[in-house]
Design an enzyme around this catalytic site. Structure first.
Site, PDB file in Angstrom:
ATOM      1  N   ASP A  96      -8.258   3.581   1.390  1.00  9.28           N
ATOM      2  CA  ASP A  96      -7.309   3.865   2.461  1.00  9.28           C
ATOM      3  C   ASP A  96      -8.100   4.317   3.681  1.00  9.28           C
ATOM      4  O   ASP A  96      -8.750   5.367   3.644  1.00  9.28           O
ATOM      5  CB  ASP A  96      -6.332   4.954   2.022  1.00  9.28           C
ATOM      6  CG  ASP A  96      -5.191   5.147   3.007  1.00  9.28           C
ATOM      7  OD1 ASP A  96      -5.307   4.715   4.181  1.00  9.28           O
ATOM      8  OD2 ASP A  96      -4.175   5.738   2.610  1.00  9.28           O
TER       9      ASP A  96
ATOM     10  N   CYS B  32       0.872  -1.179   0.000  1.00 13.91           N
ATOM     11  CA  CYS B  32       0.000   0.000   0.000  1.00 13.91           C
ATOM     12  C   CYS B  32       0.914   1.236   0.000  1.00 13.91           C
ATOM     13  O   CYS B  32       2.078   1.143  -0.356  1.00 13.91           O
ATOM     14  CB  CYS B  32      -0.992  -0.018   1.166  1.00 13.91           C
ATOM     15  SG  CYS B  32      -0.289   0.148   2.824  1.00 13.91           S
TER      16      CYS B  32
ATOM     17  N   ARG C  17      -3.335  -0.844   5.294  1.00 15.74           N
ATOM     18  CA  ARG C  17      -3.886  -1.924   4.468  1.00 15.74           C
ATOM     19  C   ARG C  17      -2.934  -3.096   4.277  1.00 15.74           C
ATOM     20  O   ARG C  17      -3.319  -4.251   4.493  1.00 15.74           O
ATOM     21  CB  ARG C  17      -4.310  -1.368   3.101  1.00 15.74           C
ATOM     22  CG  ARG C  17      -5.451  -0.369   3.203  1.00 15.74           C
ATOM     23  CD  ARG C  17      -5.670   0.350   1.897  1.00 15.74           C
ATOM     24  NE  ARG C  17      -4.574   1.282   1.630  1.00 15.74           N
ATOM     25  CZ  ARG C  17      -4.458   2.015   0.527  1.00 15.74           C
ATOM     26  NH1 ARG C  17      -5.347   1.897  -0.440  1.00 15.74           N
ATOM     27  NH2 ARG C  17      -3.448   2.856   0.378  1.00 15.74           N
TER      28      ARG C  17
END
Length: 150
Positions: free
Chosen positions: A121, A7, A13
């Site tokens: 996100d 990420c 994440r």
């Protein structure tokens, strides 16, 4: 098989994706790691909200530390999963050849083939955003495990 989850900052994440997949596979057969395309948080623990949602499901990700994705990761990993389009393009832009680029996929392609769906996100959102991301990644990791196990 070696799989890398990527990420942006490697604190929300991708640490969740790493922890979830590790919890579903044998560490003898599958190695899982994570990284970020930006080095903002190098050496830091995952976000406390990622740690909390993982813990809620019996997964401990406190042994992870953020690191930046490097070109060497193309050599070290068989599959590289990006969490969103921006990170996908950032990773592919570092590829040296088609072999490198072919290793990179968006993780939600496993659930929604050819749709380029991104994992949102959750950093600037609340706890529910982390729960939603966990559920998406858990489903994607189930498909990845099915593919690994043939």
């Amino acid at each position: 098989m070696k799989i890398l989850m990527v990420c942006l900052g490697n604190i929300c994440r991708s640490p969740l994706a790493e922890g979830i997949l590790k919890s579903k596979v044998s560490s003898e057969n599958v190695e899982v790691d994570s990284a970020g395309t930006a080095g903002y948080h190098e050496g830091e623990l995952p976000d406390k909200r990622s740690i909390a949602v993982a813990k809620k499901y019996g997964i401990d990700i406190t042994d992870q530390r953020s690191r930046k994705f490097t070109v060497a990761d193309f050599d070290a990993f068989d599959l590289i999963y990006a969490m969103d389009e921006s990170n996908y393009h950032n990773i592919v832009s570092l590829s040296r050849n088609n072999e490198d680029a072919d290793k990179v996929k968006m993780i939600l392609q496993e659930l929604y083939p050819n749709e380029d769906v991104s994992v949102p996100d959750p950093y600037y959102g609340g706890d529910q955003g982390f729960e939603n991301v966990f559920q998406m990644l858990d489903q994607a990791c189930e498909v990845i495990v099915e593919k690994i196990n043939g």
